[in-house]
Design an enzyme around this catalytic site. Sequence first.
Site, short mmCIF file in Angstrom:
data_model
loop_
_atom_site.label_atom_id
_atom_site.label_comp_id
_atom_site.label_asym_id
_atom_site.label_seq_id
_atom_site.Cartn_x
_atom_site.Cartn_y
_atom_site.Cartn_z
N GLU A 15 0.86 -1.18 0.00
CA GLU A 15 0.00 0.00 0.00
C GLU A 15 0.90 1.24 0.00
OE1 GLU A 15 -3.48 1.65 3.05
OE2 GLU A 15 -1.78 0.50 3.84
N LYS A 33 -9.60 0.46 -1.84
CA LYS A 33 -9.68 -0.05 -0.48
C LYS A 33 -11.08 0.15 0.11
CE LYS A 33 -7.26 0.49 3.98
NZ LYS A 33 -6.25 1.32 4.69
N CYS A 35 -4.31 -3.55 3.61
CA CYS A 35 -4.03 -3.19 5.00
C CYS A 35 -5.19 -3.48 5.97
CB CYS A 35 -3.59 -1.73 5.07
SG CYS A 35 -2.56 -1.36 6.53
#
Length: 274
Positions: free
Chosen positions: A40, A106, A142
Site C-alpha cells: 500500500e 480499499k 491493510c
Amino acid sequence: MRIALAQILSGTDPADNLQLVADYTERAAAQGAQLVVFPEATMCRFGVPLGPVAEPLDGPWADRVRQIAAQHNITVVAGMFTPADDGRVRNTLLAAGPAAEAHYHKIHLYDAFGFTESRTVAPGFDPVVIDVDGVGVGLSTCYDIRFPTLYTELADRGAQLIAVCASWGAGPGKLRQWELLACARALDSTSYLLAAGQAEPGGPDPANSSGAPTGVGHSLVASPWGEVLAAAGPQPQLLVCDLDLDAVATARRTLAVLSNRADFVQVGKAESRG
C-alpha cells in the site's frame, strides 16, 4: 507458482518510488517470479497531503507501472492514490501485467488507533480478483485484513492467492496482530496470503506528525493451513517464495470451511419453525 513480495520503503516523491518499482520488479522477474506484490502507498507514503500526488488510473504514474510490468513480462500489484469525486482520494491497488489490467479501491478505511483515514480517503465497494497465468489472485489493502468476510468472498470469487498490500501502523502488539491476522485470513479463505508491507522507517520522522502508518516490515507468505512459509525482517527486502497451488484444493477438501458455512438467516428460520 513463484511469487515475490517487494518490501520497500516509500518516500514522498512518486518518481523516486517508481524507480523502486522498476528495480524490485526487475529483480523479481530475474528470479522467475510471475507476480510481484508491492505495499500500500507505493506511490507516496502516508503522512503528507495525498491530494496533490493522486493521479487517475490512466495517468503517467500508472502508465509507467504498466510499462515496467510489460518490459519484464510479470504481473505487478502496487498501491497508489487516485482522485475521488468528492475531493478526497481513493487508496487504490493497480494490477498490471501480461493478462492483468485491474484496480481495487480499499473498502475498509483505517479509522482506528487514533488515525482517521476516511477524512481524506473515500472508500471503495467492490471486491476484485485478477487472473495471473490462470490463477485467481484476490486484492486487499491493510486494514481490510481485520474483516474476514472480504477474504471468504474473494475465495468464493475464485481467488487461490490473496494479496494484502499494507502500510501497517506501529504500536504495542501491532506486529503480532499483523502476523496473526495474515495467518487467520489464510485459514478463513483456505488460500495463500501474500502480505506485503512497507519496511520499517527506522526512526521517528519529524515531518510526520499525523500519526500516519508508515510500516513495520515483516512481510510474509501464509499457506492455506495458516503456516508461515516465508517472512521478511523490518528492512527493505525482496521476498521470493514458491507456492504449491495443489495445496489450495487439498485444504479446501480437508478443511471445508467455505462449503461448511451456515446461512444464519436460514438457520434462524428453521429454528423458529421447530
